[in-house]
Design an enzyme around this catalytic site. Structure first.
Site, short mmCIF file in Angstrom:
data_model
loop_
_atom_site.label_atom_id
_atom_site.label_comp_id
_atom_site.label_asym_id
_atom_site.label_seq_id
_atom_site.Cartn_x
_atom_site.Cartn_y
_atom_site.Cartn_z
N HIS A 193 0.82 -1.21 0.00
CA HIS A 193 0.00 0.00 0.00
C HIS A 193 0.85 1.27 0.00
CE1 HIS A 193 0.12 -0.07 4.55
NE2 HIS A 193 0.05 1.23 4.39
N ASP A 197 1.18 -7.71 2.39
CA ASP A 197 1.25 -6.27 2.06
C ASP A 197 2.70 -5.81 1.87
OD1 ASP A 197 0.84 -3.58 1.78
OD2 ASP A 197 -0.49 -3.37 3.50
N SER A 231 3.97 2.23 8.47
CA SER A 231 3.78 1.22 7.45
C SER A 231 5.08 1.04 6.68
CB SER A 231 2.69 1.63 6.48
OG SER A 231 1.48 1.19 6.99
N1 ARG Z 1 -4.65 0.55 7.62
C1 ARG Z 1 -3.33 0.51 7.09
C2 ARG Z 1 -2.66 1.92 7.22
O1 ARG Z 1 -3.19 2.79 7.82
C3 ARG Z 1 -3.27 -0.05 5.72
C4 ARG Z 1 -3.98 0.73 4.66
C5 ARG Z 1 -3.91 0.18 3.27
N2 ARG Z 1 -4.95 -0.71 2.95
C6 ARG Z 1 -6.23 -0.36 2.55
N3 ARG Z 1 -7.11 -1.29 2.36
N4 ARG Z 1 -6.59 0.87 2.33
O2 ARG Z 1 -2.19 2.54 6.33
N1 ASP Z 2 -1.22 1.38 7.94
C1 ASP Z 2 -0.51 2.45 8.59
C2 ASP Z 2 0.48 3.13 7.67
O1 ASP Z 2 0.26 3.21 6.47
C3 ASP Z 2 0.12 1.98 9.85
C4 ASP Z 2 -0.81 2.17 11.01
O2 ASP Z 2 -1.54 3.17 11.02
O3 ASP Z 2 -0.77 1.35 11.91
O4 ASP Z 2 1.43 3.75 8.07
#
Ligand code: ARG
Ligand code: ASP
Length: 713
Positions: free
Chosen positions: A83, A219, A645
């Site tokens: 991502h 990921d 991330s």
């Molecule tokens: N929650 C994670 C972070 O804050 C991964 C986000 C990417 N994935 C998604 N389905 N949008 O970035």
């Molecule tokens: N998914 C998040 C990021 O893109 C990490 C988190 O918020 O825990 O940095």
């Protein structure tokens, strides 16, 4: 006997152990080293950060300002999340070569794909410069002048501090302005795409599984840093060569067990752990619900189009993911803050704090803090809400308005700085918007506009609405604007901006879309922005005082860490499951079996590639499986946030065991209130990453480049 052991344990364990925290790597020695060793770490603080010899920090650059990455080979091979590389993978994708759907693997250096706007930034040196920055500040009484002096000191020190020609000095504030730290950094600008699994692995579970455990997402994506012949940063060139790092992380396939030590190293973006309870109340009851509702509407519209049209699906993939990400996070955060009684806990903390203030005889300095906070948060409420509406509706979710706002800024440049600045800015705007229009679809945007404008008009306090928005027929208004405005195509935009300055200004001001944004922006800039800034400056000053008080009056073992600010931090803990609610417990590891349990053939979130099913059926896991099973993700007690991330999860000896990418649903409130019982970070197991590269993609040459440790002899 048992009783005795308990006493010994209680004596050995510090009262505040396992409370999270994001620590400054250059200060671990005094603060954290002992605790880390007690948790099982075998390294010393100087193995993690050292200016004079290579250390872990030399393998962990920030990825494009927002994510983290790590070097995993002597030839500059770089690992980050799928991502985090999503924008790059998308930009190389077309309906014919759809790397988002099919994945991409460069089988040689020649096949690696350059990315014009991508850069990674290494930290060279970290130095505390608090005394220099606060020099002459205490004597100033007005808050505005104080801040001005600080800005001046920062600017002059940034300029005068020694560094090499290709490096940059950056000064950042910590503990709400109680500490300042200088970073010498260097940014590499030729970073090429090497590999990405298909989204059915890299984004498996998509938005349904996002922020959720148990998780089964691979990921990750791979890039390579290129440098000039002297191994220094350089713009893209065919002649650049793979970067030779000062340090790279060996990859361990030994596997993780519950309670193993882990360290996560990276660039957490922003947390607000020391907010007073009134501020948290405002977030829970007003601001989060408003933002959630806006995005809810925008996402439903986009989703409807994306499911029907393949080209729109690619165009909107990256935007959709990023909007959906925080939409879902705010929902989880709001629930978590309520469920964990964060507001009550903060109130209790405040009561205890005031007791300490009284005991220390510091009433004059800290005694009125909370009544002052209350006054100011009450005052800022309508402005903060309007600001969030403006940001979300105009700057974030309706692209015609976002583009229109860019023209509004352009007109302001003309008014404030004259014609030459206007011309320069105009060229930059035209160029900058080319990418935006590539992924713009007027039909999608029109529907979003119609819904969000109506919401804006009903929810924003009346005094902050332009006349054009009061009592309108929003459907009619939308039809008219999207019918007549030139802002809905790149061609139209270029037409508006062509010609001499006078005629450009006349043309944009005659455009229906522009007129609409301008009316919104004018009211916002006059009625909301300045007042918000004014109150917010007062709140920031209170927060600085509060932070100072917390630092001053807390016991030494209280482990007060500075809020995240996109600088390099160390967080550590253990591999550990958790119990989210009564009678429910979560294990610390997921397996490929779970991917197959979630498999829905043809589904856009839960499809599984045939090759992976085949490997699963044959249990063909090579050296990466364990007892006939293939581990996929694991969780730990590391305190992370957005920006972490792509961060490496490192074992007790400095090997890479996991790749951080998310947090668990019950713990998404950790940016505001960290509860060690339920806050967990989610990592992809490096065994899964290597398995996908090796067995799934057949890119063995990449494995050969790495230093893989912990395998069976
Ligand atoms: N929650 C994670 C972070 O804050 C991964 C986000 C990417 N994935 C998604 N389905 N949008 O970035
Ligand atoms: N998914 C998040 C990021 O893109 C990490 C988190 O918020 O825990 O940095």
């Amino acid at each position: 006997m048992k009783f005795l052991r308990l006493i010994v344990l209680l004596l050995v364990l510090p009262a505040y152990s396992q409370q999270g925290g994001m620590w400054i790597p250059s200060l671990l020695k005094g603060m954290n080293e002992t605790e880390m060793k007690n948790l099982g770490m075998k390294m010393s603080a100087s193995d993690i950060y050292d200016v004079n010899k290579s250390s872990l920090k030399d393998a962990v650059p920030q990825f494009n300002g927002g994510c983290t990455s790590e070097v995993i080979s002597p030839k500059g091979l770089l690992l980050t999340n799928h991502h985090c590389g999503f924008g790059e993978i998308q930009s190389h994708s077309t309906v014919e070569h759809d790397y988002l759907t099919d994945g991409f693997w460069a089988m040689s250096l020649e096949e690696e794909l350059p990315n014009p706007d991508l850069e990674v930034t290494f930290i060279v040196k970290i130095e505390d410069v608090t005394a220099k920055i606060l020099d002459g500040v205490a004597a100033i009484s007005s808050e505005t002048d104080k801040q001005k002096k600080i800005q001046e000191n920062m600017a002059s020190l940034t300029k005068s501090s020694p560094k090499e020609a290709w490096q940059e000095n950056r000064i950042r504030t910590f503990y709400e302005g109680n500490q300042y730290i200088l970073f010498v950094v260097e940014s590499y600008k030729d970073v090429r795409l090497v590999g990405a699994p298909p989204s059915s692995i890299g984004k498996f579970g998509s938005d349904t599984d996002n922020w959720v455990w148990p998780r089964h997402t691979g990921d990750f994506s791979l890039f390579r840093i290129y440098a000039d012949k002297n191994n220094r940063p350089a713009a893209y060139s065919k002649d650049n060569v793979p970067y030779t790092p000062k340090h790279f992380l060996p990859v361990s396939i030994k596997g993780v067990e519950e309670n193993d030590f882990t360290l996560v190293f990276g660039y957490p973006g922003r947390t607000t752990e020391y907010l007073p309870s009134v501020a948290v109340e405002q977030i829970v009851n007003e601001l989060n619900p408003a933002k959630i509702e806006i995005r809810d509407k925008a996402l439903k519209v986009a989703d409807g189009f994306m499911r029907k049209d393949k080209a729109i699906k690619i165009q909107y993939a990256s935007k959709y993911a990023s909007i959906a990400n925080y939409w879902k996070k705010w929902i989880g955060e709001t629930q978590g803050l309520k469920k964990s009684n964060a507001i009550e806990a903060k109130k209790k903390f405040e009561k205890d704090f005031l007791e300490k203030v009284n005991k220390a005889g510091k009433q004059a300095e800290y005694g009125n803090l909370f009544t002052d906070f209350e006054k100011n948060y009450a005052e800022i409420a309508p402005y903060a809400l309007s600001r969030d509406y403006f940001t979300e509706v105009v700057l974030r979710n309706t692209e015609m308005l976002t583009i229109g706002y860019r023209l509004y800024q352009l007109e302001q440049v003309y008014n404030l700085r004259g014609e030459q600045s206007f011309k320069d800015r105009k060229e930059a705007t035209i160029k900058g918007l080319e990418e935006t229009y590539k992924d713009f679809n007027a039909s999608v945007d029109e529907k979003v506009f119609e819904q969000l404008i109506e919401l804006y008009a009903t929810k924003v306090p009346k005094q902050f609405l332009p006349a054009s928005m009061k009592n309108s027929d929003y459907k009619k208004l939308t039809d008219k604007i999207y019918d007549q405005s030139k802002l809905t195509t790149y061609k139209g935009l270029k037409e508006l901006l062509s010609g001499d300055t006078k005629s450009v200004l006349a043309k944009i001001n005659a455009d229906k879309g522009y007129q609409f944004v301008k009316a919104m922006a004018d009211v916002y800039q006059k009625e909301v922005g300045p007042k918000y800034e004014e109150i917010n400056l007062r709140i920031a000053a209170l927060q600085r005082t509060y932070m100072k008080g917390i630092l001053e009056l807390s016991p030494k073992e209280a482990r007060i860490f500075p809020d995240a600010n996109s600088t390099l931090r160390v967080t550590y803990g253990k591999v550990k499951g958790y119990s989210p609610s009564d009678a429910v417990t979560y294990n610390h590891t997921t397996y490929l079996d779970g991917v197959m349990e979630k498999y829905i053939p043809g589904d856009y979130e839960f499809d599984v590639p045939a090759k992976l099913i085949d490997l699963y059926n044959k249990k063909d896991y090579g050296q990466y499986g364990k007892n006939g099973k293939m581990p996929v993700c694991f969780i730990g007690t590391n305190h992370t946030t957005g920006g972490n991330s792509g961060s490496p999860a490192i074992d007790a000896k400095g090997n890479l065991i996991g790749l951080n990418f998310d947090r668990v649903w019950e713990g998404t409130m950790s940016d505001i209130y960290y509860d060690p019982a339920i806050c967990r970070n989610i990592m992809v197991d490096m065994r899964y990453v290597l398995f996908i590269i090796d067995k799934f993609a057949g890119a063995k040459h990449l494995i050969n480049e790495m230093k893989v440790v912990g395998g069976k002899k």
